[in-house]
Design a protein around this motif. Sequence first.
Motif, PDB file in Angstrom:
ATOM      1  N   ALA A  70       0.665  -1.328  -0.047  1.00 25.91           N
ATOM      2  CA  ALA A  70       0.010   0.107  -0.036  1.00 25.91           C
ATOM      3  C   ALA A  70       0.866   1.447   0.018  1.00 25.91           C
ATOM      4  CB  ALA A  70      -0.921   0.070   1.293  1.00 25.91           C
ATOM      5  N   ALA A  71       2.040   1.092   0.604  1.00 25.20           N
ATOM      6  CA  ALA A  71       2.960   2.395   0.595  1.00 25.20           C
ATOM      7  C   ALA A  71       3.446   2.711  -0.721  1.00 25.20           C
ATOM      8  CB  ALA A  71       4.240   2.018   1.434  1.00 25.20           C
ATOM      9  N   VAL A  72       3.439   1.855  -1.901  1.00 30.97           N
ATOM     10  CA  VAL A  72       4.059   1.906  -3.116  1.00 30.97           C
ATOM     11  C   VAL A  72       2.785   2.698  -3.997  1.00 30.97           C
ATOM     12  CG1 VAL A  72       5.004   0.855  -4.985  1.00 30.97           C
ATOM     13  CG2 VAL A  72       5.453  -0.262  -2.925  1.00 30.97           C
ATOM     14  N   PRO A  73       3.242   3.855  -4.670  1.00 30.39           N
ATOM     15  CA  PRO A  73       2.287   4.414  -5.335  1.00 30.39           C
ATOM     16  C   PRO A  73       2.016   3.749  -6.855  1.00 30.39           C
ATOM     17  CG  PRO A  73       4.258   5.981  -5.325  1.00 30.39           C
ATOM     18  CD  PRO A  73       4.385   4.575  -4.194  1.00 30.39           C
ATOM     19  N   THR A  74       0.769   4.016  -7.282  1.00 33.00           N
ATOM     20  CA  THR A  74       0.571   3.102  -8.509  1.00 33.00           C
ATOM     21  C   THR A  74       1.315   4.069  -9.668  1.00 33.00           C
ATOM     22  OG1 THR A  74      -1.229   2.279  -7.514  1.00 33.00           O
ATOM     23  CG2 THR A  74      -1.148   2.017  -9.822  1.00 33.00           C
ATOM     24  N   LEU A  75       1.779   3.386 -10.627  1.00 35.87           N
ATOM     25  CA  LEU A  75       2.290   4.285 -11.739  1.00 35.87           C
ATOM     26  C   LEU A  75       1.459   3.760 -13.021  1.00 35.87           C
ATOM     27  CD1 LEU A  75       6.212   3.474 -11.368  1.00 35.87           C
ATOM     28  CD2 LEU A  75       4.759   5.491 -10.869  1.00 35.87           C
ATOM     29  N   LYS A  76       1.168   4.893 -13.956  1.00 36.69           N
ATOM     30  CA  LYS A  76       0.523   4.292 -15.052  1.00 36.69           C
ATOM     31  C   LYS A  76       1.614   3.312 -16.108  1.00 36.69           C
ATOM     32  CE  LYS A  76      -1.308   6.772 -19.042  1.00 36.69           C
ATOM     33  NZ  LYS A  76      -1.638   7.915 -19.955  1.00 36.69           N
ATOM     34  N   THR A  77       0.785   2.177 -16.429  1.00 40.07           N
ATOM     35  CA  THR A  77       1.390   1.203 -16.827  1.00 40.07           C
ATOM     36  C   THR A  77       1.947   1.553 -18.465  1.00 40.07           C
ATOM     37  OG1 THR A  77      -0.429  -0.158 -17.378  1.00 40.07           O
ATOM     38  CG2 THR A  77       0.879  -0.505 -15.510  1.00 40.07           C
ATOM     39  N   GLY A  78       2.523   0.883 -19.299  1.00 42.62           N
ATOM     40  CA  GLY A  78       2.926   1.092 -20.735  1.00 42.62           C
ATOM     41  C   GLY A  78       3.918   2.131 -20.969  1.00 42.62           C
TER      42      GLY A  78
END
Length: 153
Positions: A70-78
């Motif tokens: 949960a501490a890791v921010p989500t990145l836009k993939t691709g």
Amino acid sequence: MASATDKSTSKKPKLVRDSFTIPKNEFAAIETLKTRAIALGISVKKSELLRAGLMVLQGLSDAAYKTAVAAVPTLKTGRPAAKAPSVPPAPSKRKVAAKKPVAKKAHQAATKPAAKAAPKAPAKTAAKPTAKAAAKPTPARKAAPRKAPAKAA
């Protein structure tokens, strides 16, 4: 004879090559961890650090694992989308230094896509000689006398 289980444990694991996107500051953390490992007398590669991190995550309890993820921010993939050619912005009202003139051909080559080469125009035919030119004989060239190579003294 060796049993089937001995053969399967002696095989090297199949390696997989992949790529991923990572923020610049987290990528810099890999270098920091490599430097820290060198200070401790250990030589380590990026892939080894990432694999060690996976081992640590695998050893966590479910609650600790959930907190870490949960501490890791989500990145836009691709990959980033290719920018479509846009209309140039309208010139601003502020004064802009004059640009150097660009050679016409260089400018056209830079702005227009390469076109297929046009077929060559037929070669110009030689003009028909006039009656006077036909009657006049062409002078023969005299062969230049060859010089003998100089002998080394």
